[in-house]
Design an enzyme around this catalytic site. Structure first.
Site, short mmCIF file in Angstrom:
data_model
loop_
_atom_site.label_atom_id
_atom_site.label_comp_id
_atom_site.label_asym_id
_atom_site.label_seq_id
_atom_site.Cartn_x
_atom_site.Cartn_y
_atom_site.Cartn_z
CG HIS A 1 -6.53 32.86 -13.48
ND1 HIS A 1 -5.73 32.65 -14.58
CD2 HIS A 1 -6.52 31.67 -12.80
CE1 HIS A 1 -5.25 31.42 -14.56
NE2 HIS A 1 -5.72 30.80 -13.48
CD GLU A 2 -7.84 31.26 -9.02
OE1 GLU A 2 -8.50 30.21 -9.02
OE2 GLU A 2 -6.62 31.29 -9.29
N GLY B 1 2.00 5.61 4.62
CA GLY B 1 1.09 6.25 5.56
C GLY B 1 -0.26 5.58 5.71
CG ASP C 1 -4.60 26.68 -14.61
OD1 ASP C 1 -4.61 26.00 -13.58
OD2 ASP C 1 -4.89 27.89 -14.63
N GLY D 1 0.82 -1.20 0.00
CA GLY D 1 0.00 0.00 0.00
C GLY D 1 0.85 1.25 0.00
#
Length: 638
Positions: free
Chosen positions: A443-444, A224, A519, A221
């Protein structure tokens, strides 16, 4: 734009449920206080020797002594002219002592002769200690020094002689250990591993029917996820000794030490009868032999060979079960994974939403939580987080609550903690100019509007233009449920959302900035994987040109190079990637152009409030669609 990735489950705190550790096998040696005891004894002997010359009898003054002589009550005296001490005996047999002068006064001599007292002059020379102690002291010092050097050398030789012993820590049943009740979630893993517990508790049941328990169980796995904790819980449930060792403990600078430690580990386990041997990070010694690139490692291979031989050397009915953990099963040697050795793999995956909720419940136990805190929302907003990351998330939220002067941990603290864990700390000292802030807001807003309107996009959680980590602003999307596979429509819409910031800047300001760098990187990688790995291109068809070969293994060094396919196919791949990106950009431009009013309202709300949630964005877009405002002319950035 920041998209929430899938996180993983935290291993419980190191201190919880840990069994007792056996004492070290090496000799403890003399305690440090023994030197002080010897020194005190030596001084005591000297004091006793010096005071041993004192005579018995009552102490009287010199005047009384003289009067006793004059009264004819003294039978005999002894005078020590070295110490001026006078001892004597009365006529009735009792003894006395007094102190006179260095040289006996003529008066005493005359009195003794006059009264018929037996006078015994005594001239005492120096004692044995006074004579020899100054001479013996240097020899004692050098003798003590040689003894210390010899002791240190013998200790080092002892360490060298014991270097081949195993460094495994033993957790016995004398101190309660971790059980399955201490492991939140992972019910499937518990069910799969329960038969190991049953075998260690009742081995006769398996022997009667002729069943054979797996010799080795490999826990696989991501880091953590609590693999070590699960192995410790097996030992706690079975009530047998648990020998824990790391793979790196077998490696040493001396040749043959690793193989010797493997032998000692298995011998120790056999003496215990039933036991569990747990090797953490087994990939450090169990890597493929003869990988090629970089050459081999003879010492590691010898250690691996010895482990394989030892696993073949004990029967499954002996009551010894080997467990190991790794997050790199792909690099393990095939001989280690064949039936009869580590013949069962138990996958410990990243926790699902219900498991994350259970893990959060464990780590928030005992903490003061706000009544309005909903752990279901926190669990839904942490996809892909491991248990260790969830533990860190709870701790960061608690620290933020303390810094804010609150007595309880609330939703705001978890929001801050999630942003900090995923993207970094908020840069409070960073001041943006008005032009940069407006550009960041649009932009956001472009990301947010696309995420709100596209059917297959993840739901929008919040938008902020506060600098966080390396980003000037962040748009967060949280999936409604955990995803295990992604269809083509979802991937295409996610690329459109990623293009939203760049397209919004072009529509409003007519410029392109560096803010869209990440992006574009995310969009290009996703589009390329759609073409080369997932067969989502009509021209390329059902072909896969990607791979996960590891360079350090000496395998597939050029696996992802264009040498693996023709130049014509490379051109087709490039064209298809460009087509997907161009189409996504045009779709994004259409969405934002048709909803320009909503884009403006979201951007203005961001400039005013700096952070707004997904519900607010949805309401603003709906309001703008219902009552479209006059078109706003494009402006330019100063």
């Amino acid at each position: 734009m920041s998209q929430q990735g899938p996180p993983s489950p935290p291993p419980p705190p190191e201190g919880s449920g840990q069994g007792g550790r056996s004492p070290s096998a090496s000799s403890p040696g003399w305690p440090k206080w023994s030197l002080y005891v010897l020194l005190a004894a030596f001084l005591g002997i000297i004091i006793l020797a010096v005071s041993s010359g004192d005579s018995t009898g009552s102490e009287i003054s010199y005047s009384k002594f003289r009067d006793a002589v004059q009264d004819d009550r003294v039978a005999s005296i002894e005078f020590d002219n070295a110490s001026a001490k006078i001892t004597g005996e009365y006529t009735d047999g009792k003894e006395f002592r007094t102190t006179g002068f260095r040289e006996a006064p003529q008066e005493i001599i005359s009195l003794a002769e006059e009264h018929d007292v037996d006078l015994k002059p005594k001239t005492q020379g120096p004692s044995f200690i006074e004579t020899w102690f100054p001479l013996l002291l240097p020899f004692a010092f050098f003798g003590f020094l040689l003894w210390m050097l010899n002791r240190r050398a013998s200790g080092q030789m002892g360490n060298i002689m014991s270097i081949g012993r195993s460094k495994a820590k033993t957790y016995s049943t004398e101190r309660p250990g971790t059980t399955f009740a201490d492991v939140a979630g992972y019910e499937g893993v518990k069910v799969e591993i329960t038969e190991v517990v049953d075998f260690l508790k009742h081995p006769e049941k398996f022997g009667q029917i002729g069943a054979r328990i797996p010799k080795g169980i490999l826990l696989v796995g991501p880091p953590g996820t609590g693999k070590t904790l699960i192995a410790r819980a097996v030992a706690g449930e079975a009530g047998v000794p648990f020998l824990s060792v790391s793979g790196s403990d077998f490696m040493e600078m001396f040749v043959g030490v690793g193989a010797s430690r493997v032998r000692d580990l298995f011998q120790t386990a056999k003496k215990m009868g039933r036991a569990i041997i747990f090797i953490d990070e087994i990939d450090s010694i169990g890597r493929k032999r003869g990988a090629g690139l970089g050459g081999g490692h003879d010492e590691r291979e010898q250690t691996l060979n010895q482990m394989l031989n030892e696993m073949d050397g004990f029967e499954a009915t002996e009551g010894i079960v080997m467990m190991a953990a790794t997050n790199r099963p792909d690099i393990l040697d095939p001989a280690l994974l064949r039936p009869g050795r580590f013949d069962r793999q138990v996958v410990v995956p990243l926790p699902e939403m219900s498991e994350r909720l259970a893990i959060l419940g464990v780590h928030t136990k005992g903490k003061s939580l706000s009544p309005d805190l909903d752990l279901n929302v926190v669990a839904r907003g942490t996809p892909g987080m491991s248990g260790a990351e969830l533990s860190n998330l709870v701790n960061e939220a608690a620290l933020h609550a303390v810094r804010q002067g609150r007595q309880q941990i609330g939703n705001e603290d978890f929001e801050y903690a999630r942003d900090r864990v995923l993207m970094g700390a908020r840069r409070e000292s960073m001041a943006l100019s008005d032009a940069e802030k407006e550009l960041t807001a649009y932009h956001e807003a472009g990301h947010a509007v696309c995420a709100t309107l596209l059917e297959n996009a993840d739901p929008l959680h919040k938008v902020t233009i506060l600098p966080i980590g390396m980003a000037l602003g962040v748009t967060q999307q949280l999936p409604a449920e955990d995803r295990h596979s992604y269809n083509q429509n979802y991937l295409e819409d996610s690329i459109v959302v990623a293009m939203g910031g760049r397209v919004a800047e072009q529509l409003v300001f007519g410029v392109m900035t560096t803010g869209a760098g990440n992006d574009l990187e995310v969009s290009t990688n996703r589009a390329r994987r759609m073409v080369t790995e997932w067969g989502m291109s009509p021209k390329v068809g059902p072909q896969a040109w990607g791979g996960s070969g590891q360079v350090f293994l000496g395998e597939d060094l050029m696996h992802q190079s264009r040498d693996s396919y023709s130049g014509r196919m490379a051109n087709i791949i490039d064209e298809e990637v460009e087509r997907i990106l161009r189409e996504a950009e045009e779709r994004c431009r259409t969405v934002l152009t048709e909803n320009r009013g909503g884009l403006n309202m979201v951007a203005r709300s961001l400039l005013e409030h700096e952070t707004i949630d997904g519900a607010t964005v949805k309401r603003l877009v709906a309001m703008a669609a219902a009552d479209p405002a006059p078109a706003v002319e494009s402006t330019s950035v100063d």
